[in-house]
Design a protein around this motif. Sequence first.
Motif, PDB file in Angstrom:
ATOM      1  N   TRP A 184      42.975  34.143  37.894  1.00  0.00           N
ATOM      2  CA  TRP A 184      43.951  34.676  39.194  1.00  0.00           C
ATOM      3  C   TRP A 184      43.997  35.932  38.247  1.00  0.00           C
ATOM      4  O   TRP A 184      44.157  37.064  39.194  1.00  0.00           O
ATOM      5  N   LEU A 185      44.405  36.303  37.215  1.00  0.00           N
ATOM      6  CA  LEU A 185      43.833  37.708  36.792  1.00  0.00           C
ATOM      7  C   LEU A 185      42.773  38.615  36.977  1.00  0.00           C
ATOM      8  O   LEU A 185      42.963  39.538  38.008  1.00  0.00           O
ATOM      9  N   THR A 186      41.551  38.100  36.976  1.00  0.00           N
ATOM     10  CA  THR A 186      40.234  39.263  37.551  1.00  0.00           C
ATOM     11  C   THR A 186      40.206  39.048  39.199  1.00  0.00           C
ATOM     12  O   THR A 186      39.741  39.277  40.189  1.00  0.00           O
ATOM     13  N   ASN A 187      41.253  37.887  40.167  1.00  0.00           N
ATOM     14  CA  ASN A 187      41.223  38.245  41.736  1.00  0.00           C
ATOM     15  C   ASN A 187      42.091  39.202  42.465  1.00  0.00           C
ATOM     16  O   ASN A 187      42.013  39.446  43.103  1.00  0.00           O
ATOM     17  N   CYS A 188      42.765  39.409  41.440  1.00  0.00           N
ATOM     18  CA  CYS A 188      44.157  40.536  41.102  1.00  0.00           C
ATOM     19  C   CYS A 188      43.795  42.108  40.829  1.00  0.00           C
ATOM     20  O   CYS A 188      43.954  42.785  41.533  1.00  0.00           O
TER      21      CYS A 188
END
Length: 221
Positions: A184-188
Amino acid sequence: MDADDITLPADTLKILNEFLEEKAKREREELERIDKKSNADIMFEEDWQLSQFWYSESTKEALGKLVSKLLDEQENETNVNNYRIALLSCPSLYTTVKQVHNNVKIFEFDKRFSAYGDDFVFYDFNNAEEIGYLQEYKESFDLIIADPPFLSEECITKISKIISNLQKPTTKIVFCSGAVVESWLTNCLQLKKCSFEPTHERNLGNEFVSYANFQLDNYLS
């Protein structure tokens, strides 16, 4: 069985009540001493209902060391004085950072931390989608350290949006959270997983790791 029918054993209930009473007593005593103490000396108990878990001393020392090294990299005293740090949902780190650098803001939902005066900024990650939310702090910080309260996609996505608004193009970001949030974080945000593993005063069941947009581990070696 209805929830109303569930009762704890008498001895367990007694221990729980004693714990809550002692916790409330300590917080009352602490708040009474606020006027006699500096901001950096104020201590609070964790509020588990807000998913608060304080960092261990070793983690606070490591992140304090990071702040010191980043300040040492500044070209002159003016740059040091203007260097701004934001702490998002990691209030147990405030005292350590404040002792290293004066220009720090603590973004918190828990209004107890308004005891830190002008350093306190009330925020709610659920408001991240509002137009102009925290606009007065847009592109204001040189270092952002975040530790979101919940290991959910919604929480990670919304706090990432807030960070994107607070950061400058050159801002360094440290994101401490569970290993489960990586996708999720690497997508944001453009962050990578680091070797540094934040720890807490209490042993938590989830695996906690760190993410950053710079070589965090090099600063902590």
